[in-house]
Design a protein around this motif. Structure first.
Motif, PDB file in Angstrom:
ATOM      1  N   GLN A  63       0.840  -1.202   0.000  1.00  9.45           N
ATOM      2  CA  GLN A  63       0.000   0.000   0.000  1.00  9.45           C
ATOM      3  C   GLN A  63       0.875   1.253   0.000  1.00  9.45           C
ATOM      4  N   PRO A  64       0.501   2.274  -0.782  1.00 10.64           N
ATOM      5  CA  PRO A  64       1.312   3.502  -0.886  1.00 10.64           C
ATOM      6  C   PRO A  64       1.611   4.146   0.460  1.00 10.64           C
ATOM      7  N   GLU A  65       0.638   4.099   1.377  1.00  8.98           N
ATOM      8  CA  GLU A  65       0.854   4.736   2.680  1.00  8.98           C
ATOM      9  C   GLU A  65       1.931   4.027   3.494  1.00  8.98           C
ATOM     10  N   VAL A  66       2.157   2.742   3.226  1.00 12.45           N
ATOM     11  CA  VAL A  66       3.245   2.012   3.883  1.00 12.45           C
ATOM     12  C   VAL A  66       4.556   2.262   3.140  1.00 12.45           C
ATOM     13  N   ARG A  67       4.531   2.134   1.817  1.00  8.91           N
ATOM     14  CA  ARG A  67       5.736   2.307   1.003  1.00  8.91           C
ATOM     15  C   ARG A  67       6.362   3.686   1.220  1.00  8.91           C
ATOM     16  N   GLU A  68       5.530   4.694   1.381  1.00  5.83           N
ATOM     17  CA  GLU A  68       6.043   6.055   1.559  1.00  5.83           C
ATOM     18  C   GLU A  68       6.815   6.232   2.859  1.00  5.83           C
ATOM     19  N   GLN A  69       6.664   5.297   3.781  1.00  2.72           N
ATOM     20  CA  GLN A  69       7.379   5.372   5.055  1.00  2.72           C
ATOM     21  C   GLN A  69       8.723   4.644   5.025  1.00  2.72           C
TER      22      GLN A  69
END
Length: 269
Positions: free
Chosen positions: A185-191
């Protein structure tokens, strides 16, 4: 083949079934995620070949390895090291691989952490999907060991679990690969940020059990390799971050054999 029921089995609807074929997918992600992304691909292959393709996966990678050893899949999508092992017993034979792609192992860390080199992981807890996950575990662990870096490994159920544990700060770092990192998920990858990358190796194998007829294998190989030729097929492949699927042969994995990995020797004895 007589295949015992597995944890996850999604029957793909197909009105005329010439032959039911079980298709095992290595559980790098959750069963729900895999079914969502691979299910439409297998439906397309079913429609193209006239065979009912049954999606299967397992709760974790060690269980997948045990079922590969028992030959419980007609066809399986397995990591490069798995292929070199289970080609020997029970005799899986590679027939396809991701097109124009090599696989690299990664070590990811939480974005913003003041880490510039993997040497700084000495003494830290690092998450891996399983002991024998080729690029996400074997390659990173080998790189750490070669440099004398001792970490505390924590084995979790999937690549997604690795990324979540790193993003939440439960562990200092984790092993993964580019494709599953891009699929999270993008919200995880962005971290997350990549601290280290390995050399490149032949990617995962699509391989068939020796009990499956060559005629059926050739039909499935054709269906898979021609997916990218249509707009819909290319869209289906994009969901798993593939640009295409290419024909393959056993010798393609000699680069992996040359590493002399022994992580699964205990299963073969």
């Amino acid at each position: 083949m007589n295949v015992k029921p597995l944890l996850m089995c999604v029957l793909l609807p197909f009105s005329v079934c010439a032959e039911e074929i079980t298709f095992g997918i290595v559980p790098q992600q959750s069963a729900t995620t895999l079914a969502k992304r691979w299910g439409p691909i297998l439906r397309a292959v079913s429609e193209s070949t006239g065979h009912e393709i049954v999606f299967r996966t397992t709760k974790d990678i060690p269980e997948f390895e045990k079922q590969l050893l028992r030959g419980e899949f007609d066809i399986a999508y397995m990591n490069p090291y798995h292929y070199t092992v289970f080609h020997q017993t029970p005799g899986y034979q590679a027939f396809a691989k991701q097109k124009d792609k090599m696989i690299r192992g990664l070590i990811v860390v939480q974005k913003g952490r003041a880490l510039d080199n993997i040497s700084e992981l000495n003494g830290k807890m690092v998450a891996f999907p399983s002991p024998a996950a080729f690029a996400a575990s074997v390659l990173p662990k080998a790189a750490l060991e070669q440099r004398g870096i001792k970490v505390k490994p924590m084995y979790v159920s999937s690549h997604d679990s690795v990324y979540l544990n790193v993003a939440r700060g439960v562990v200092e770092a984790g092993g993964g690969i580019e494709r599953t990192l891009n699929n999270i998920q993008p919200e995880v990858r962005e971290q997350l940020s990549v601290l280290w990358r390995s050399d490149a190796y032949t990617p995962h194998a699509f391989a068939y059990h020796p009990n499956l007829s060559i005629e059926v294998v050739q039909q499935i190989q054709t269906a898979l390799t021609e997916l990218a030729d249509t707009e819909n097929g290319a869209k289906l492949l994009k969901a798993i971050n593939f640009s295409g699927i290419a024909a393959a042969k056993d010798e393609d994995w000699d680069d992996v054999r040359a590493l002399n990995i022994t992580s699964l020797d205990h299963l073969m004895n």
